[in-house]
Design a protein around this motif. Sequence first.
Motif, PDB file in Angstrom:
ATOM      1  N   VAL A   1       0.835  -1.199   0.000  1.00 10.43           N
ATOM      2  CA  VAL A   1       0.000   0.000   0.000  1.00 10.43           C
ATOM      3  C   VAL A   1       0.873   1.253   0.000  1.00 10.43           C
ATOM      4  N   GLU A   2       1.888   1.256   0.860  1.00  9.54           N
ATOM      5  CA  GLU A   2       2.773   2.424   0.943  1.00  9.54           C
ATOM      6  C   GLU A   2       3.516   2.647  -0.364  1.00  9.54           C
ATOM      7  N   ALA A   3       3.931   1.572  -1.018  1.00  7.22           N
ATOM      8  CA  ALA A   3       4.653   1.715  -2.285  1.00  7.22           C
ATOM      9  C   ALA A   3       3.772   2.321  -3.357  1.00  7.22           C
ATOM     10  N   TYR A   4       2.519   1.846  -3.454  1.00  6.19           N
ATOM     11  CA  TYR A   4       1.606   2.432  -4.438  1.00  6.19           C
ATOM     12  C   TYR A   4       1.329   3.902  -4.120  1.00  6.19           C
ATOM     13  N   ALA A   5       1.194   4.217  -2.831  1.00  2.02           N
ATOM     14  CA  ALA A   5       0.942   5.603  -2.458  1.00  2.02           C
ATOM     15  C   ALA A   5       2.151   6.482  -2.768  1.00  2.02           C
ATOM     16  N   ARG A   6       3.341   5.951  -2.560  1.00  2.00           N
ATOM     17  CA  ARG A   6       4.568   6.740  -2.765  1.00  2.00           C
ATOM     18  C   ARG A   6       4.852   6.975  -4.243  1.00  2.00           C
ATOM     19  N   VAL A   7       4.710   5.920  -5.049  1.00  2.00           N
ATOM     20  CA  VAL A   7       5.057   6.004  -6.470  1.00  2.00           C
ATOM     21  C   VAL A   7       3.863   6.495  -7.292  1.00  2.00           C
ATOM     22  N   GLY A   8       2.656   6.123  -6.868  1.00  2.00           N
ATOM     23  CA  GLY A   8       1.457   6.448  -7.628  1.00  2.00           C
ATOM     24  C   GLY A   8       0.911   5.203  -8.298  1.00  2.00           C
ATOM     25  N   SER A   9      -0.357   4.873  -8.016  1.00  2.00           N
ATOM     26  CA  SER A   9      -0.920   3.626  -8.558  1.00  2.00           C
ATOM     27  C   SER A   9      -1.038   3.652 -10.075  1.00  2.00           C
ATOM     28  N   GLY A  10      -0.988   4.846 -10.680  1.00  2.00           N
ATOM     29  CA  GLY A  10      -1.041   4.937 -12.138  1.00  2.00           C
ATOM     30  C   GLY A  10       0.328   5.005 -12.784  1.00  2.00           C
ATOM     31  N   SER A  11       1.374   4.789 -12.009  1.00  2.00           N
ATOM     32  CA  SER A  11       2.731   4.881 -12.556  1.00  2.00           C
ATOM     33  C   SER A  11       2.991   3.781 -13.569  1.00  2.00           C
ATOM     34  N   PRO A  12       3.656   4.107 -14.688  1.00  3.01           N
ATOM     35  CA  PRO A  12       4.002   3.058 -15.661  1.00  3.01           C
ATOM     36  C   PRO A  12       5.073   2.105 -15.147  1.00  3.01           C
ATOM     37  N   ASP A  13       5.679   2.436 -13.998  1.00  3.90           N
ATOM     38  CA  ASP A  13       6.718   1.579 -13.440  1.00  3.90           C
ATOM     39  C   ASP A  13       6.165   0.483 -12.537  1.00  3.90           C
ATOM     40  N   LEU A  14       4.861   0.539 -12.254  1.00  2.00           N
ATOM     41  CA  LEU A  14       4.226  -0.462 -11.400  1.00  2.00           C
ATOM     42  C   LEU A  14       3.077  -1.112 -12.156  1.00  2.00           C
ATOM     43  N   PRO A  15       2.774  -2.384 -11.844  1.00  2.00           N
ATOM     44  CA  PRO A  15       1.589  -3.001 -12.465  1.00  2.00           C
ATOM     45  C   PRO A  15       0.313  -2.319 -11.987  1.00  2.00           C
ATOM     46  N   GLU A  16      -0.687  -2.289 -12.853  1.00  2.00           N
ATOM     47  CA  GLU A  16      -1.957  -1.659 -12.492  1.00  2.00           C
ATOM     48  C   GLU A  16      -2.651  -2.476 -11.400  1.00  2.00           C
ATOM     49  N   PRO A  17      -2.996  -1.847 -10.267  1.00  2.00           N
ATOM     50  CA  PRO A  17      -3.680  -2.614  -9.216  1.00  2.00           C
ATOM     51  C   PRO A  17      -5.145  -2.861  -9.570  1.00  2.00           C
ATOM     52  N   VAL A  18      -5.597  -4.085  -9.352  1.00  2.00           N
ATOM     53  CA  VAL A  18      -6.998  -4.447  -9.560  1.00  2.00           C
ATOM     54  C   VAL A  18      -7.480  -5.119  -8.282  1.00  2.00           C
ATOM     55  N   ILE A  19      -8.434  -4.480  -7.599  1.00  2.00           N
ATOM     56  CA  ILE A  19      -8.956  -5.024  -6.343  1.00  2.00           C
ATOM     57  C   ILE A  19     -10.023  -6.063  -6.652  1.00  2.00           C
ATOM     58  N   VAL A  20      -9.868  -7.257  -6.081  1.00  2.00           N
ATOM     59  CA  VAL A  20     -10.831  -8.343  -6.283  1.00  2.00           C
ATOM     60  C   VAL A  20     -11.256  -8.842  -4.903  1.00  2.00           C
ATOM     61  N   PRO A  21     -12.514  -8.631  -4.516  1.00  2.00           N
ATOM     62  CA  PRO A  21     -12.934  -8.910  -3.138  1.00  2.00           C
ATOM     63  C   PRO A  21     -13.155 -10.376  -2.795  1.00  2.00           C
ATOM     64  N   HIS A  22     -12.647 -11.293  -3.569  1.00  2.00           N
ATOM     65  CA  HIS A  22     -12.613 -12.702  -3.153  1.00  2.00           C
ATOM     66  C   HIS A  22     -11.444 -13.385  -3.840  1.00  2.00           C
ATOM     67  N   GLU A  23     -10.740 -14.221  -3.078  1.00  2.00           N
ATOM     68  CA  GLU A  23      -9.487 -14.789  -3.561  1.00  2.00           C
ATOM     69  C   GLU A  23      -9.666 -15.797  -4.688  1.00  2.00           C
ATOM     70  N   SER A  24     -10.728 -16.578  -4.638  1.00  2.00           N
ATOM     71  CA  SER A  24     -10.953 -17.543  -5.715  1.00  2.00           C
ATOM     72  C   SER A  24     -11.199 -16.808  -7.031  1.00  2.00           C
ATOM     73  N   ALA A  25     -11.959 -15.715  -6.972  1.00  2.00           N
ATOM     74  CA  ALA A  25     -12.196 -14.914  -8.172  1.00  2.00           C
ATOM     75  C   ALA A  25     -10.908 -14.296  -8.686  1.00  2.00           C
ATOM     76  N   LEU A  26     -10.050 -13.896  -7.774  1.00  2.00           N
ATOM     77  CA  LEU A  26      -8.783 -13.262  -8.143  1.00  2.00           C
ATOM     78  C   LEU A  26      -7.908 -14.211  -8.962  1.00  2.00           C
ATOM     79  N   VAL A  27      -7.745 -15.444  -8.497  1.00  2.00           N
ATOM     80  CA  VAL A  27      -6.940 -16.418  -9.236  1.00  2.00           C
ATOM     81  C   VAL A  27      -7.633 -16.804 -10.542  1.00  2.00           C
ATOM     82  N   GLY A  28      -8.963 -16.906 -10.512  1.00  2.00           N
ATOM     83  CA  GLY A  28      -9.701 -17.203 -11.735  1.00  2.00           C
ATOM     84  C   GLY A  28      -9.504 -16.141 -12.798  1.00  2.00           C
ATOM     85  N   MET A  29      -9.415 -14.872 -12.389  1.00  2.00           N
ATOM     86  CA  MET A  29      -9.151 -13.802 -13.348  1.00  2.00           C
ATOM     87  C   MET A  29      -7.766 -13.941 -13.959  1.00  2.00           C
TER      88      MET A  29
END
Length: 564
Positions: free
Chosen positions: A38-66
């Motif tokens: 969380v701190e890294a995304y806040a420091r660098v910026g979640s839209g930075s091209p140097d970081l992967p785009e964060p995608v919040i998925v509110p269940h773990e099984s769905a996350l791996v399925g994606m």
Amino acid sequence: MKDLKNSMSGGELLLRSLKAQGMDHFLANAGSDFAPIVEAYARVGSGSPDLPEPVIVPHESALVGMAHGYWLATGRPQAAMVHVNVGLANAAMAMINARADDVPVLLMSGRTPLTEHDRPGARRTPIQYGQEQFDQASLVRDVVKWHFELRYPETVPALLSRALAVAKSAPEGPVYLSLPREPLTELTGADVAADPLQAPSRAGAAAEEDIATAAGWLAAAENPLIICQRGDPGGRVAAVLEHLAEAHDLPVAEVFATRKVFRGTHPMAVGPDLSQRLPEADVVLVVDAPVAWIEHHNRPRASAKVIHVGPDPLHARMPMRSYRTTLGLAGDTAATLAALDAALETVPARARDSAAIAADHAAYLARVAGAARAGSTGTASKAYVAACVSGILGETGVVVSERGAPAPFYPELGANRFFGNTPAGGLGWGGPAALGVQLADRDRLVVCVVGDGSHLFANPVVCHQVAKANALPVLTVVLNNSGWDAVRLSALEVYPEGVTSGAAQVPLTEFGANPDHAQVAEACGLWARRVDRAEDLPAVLQEAVTVIRDQRLPVLLDVAVRPE
């Protein structure tokens, strides 16, 4: 090494390294272990091209399925991270599905802090005592190719490179990395690696001598048969297989397809029914099919030669798989088929009954069309739903199916335009996988055809929330018969003359009160309709496509279907 005054945390190094190694997205279900992330995304910026785009998925099984679905569409694994042991437990079923179909997923989870004081990442809440395990990796060890735990932040680039190299080496599959909070919070002067330390191992064609043997057998065969089940995301296997079959008069049966590889309108396609062709075949070529037939129902005749092709022709990860293997052609599937095609060009082939193949091809297509017609009035059949969905797909649309009509009912679709549930059968795969396919290409029409039981397993509110929040306009078609057909049909297969066969209600298969799936979807911001009559389905599907095209909204259709 850099001066630590200008250093970064292990968490930031992790994110930067993921991006550097090709991870476009960071699929996350966060917990207290994510503080450095969380701190890294806040420091660098979640839209930075140097970081992967964060995608919040509110269940773990769905996350791996994606992540699973994203790879099906692109051939590129994605990063997925969950919360310590409890998140890993929820993700385990989806990891079983990924392993069953050799799909590479990089799954990471936090690990509760090891220390109780004196370090920035040390324990601070009661749950960090209750969540500690002696062996957290045991939750997924049996279904991953590799697992490890991060100890020092400076090793992050090397560990990620190794994890991805193992995941992408044939046969591909999921890997797991656990991340204690201490090394994620610790500062390091390590640099992001410009290039991966390790590259995946790439197999070539099978041994030339074995290719020549297989070619000789196929050329001399009176009744050869090819059985296939899945292809590769790049479509290489499909292209070679279509040419091989047509050039050498080799009929093809696609069975239990998980990643559609063979177009049903191809003149050599004879459909999935093996009841006659398999017992009559004298040479059988099995193309990377973990489940080629069901021994209880069909098996090759005693004198038949059976050739298995693929990165692991014996599918060694399966404890019990007793298919006859007269010859195993181990190697890259497409390269091996291409070598076999070339070898067959040099061997005189036996004349075969092309008319019989043409007749079987026509009979297969007629059965598909007949099944659709039979379910086109009143309450729809799954076959009719498949026919209607086919009519809206255009040239590029994709179907993700879980407990819908199988791949043979989409004969016009070519490679990688139909994805079916894996042999593991972990329910709830379809919805998340469709979201992953859509995440890979937001402009492509992605249709998820899913049984109502499987839809409930997929945590539908979670899937709807992810679709709406991330502008993923998936069209979900819920096949609603208020129960589990698979369980009922399984009972009837085992006890065809039993009491179940005459029961008015089959125990443990009927839901009773079923949710109004359309209203649930509407509450989540989707465009949704209920379809009770087969005659209304084509028009509603066209309206749904218009909504997706013009409003970019995800859509759900709750379609009443008859029991199979």
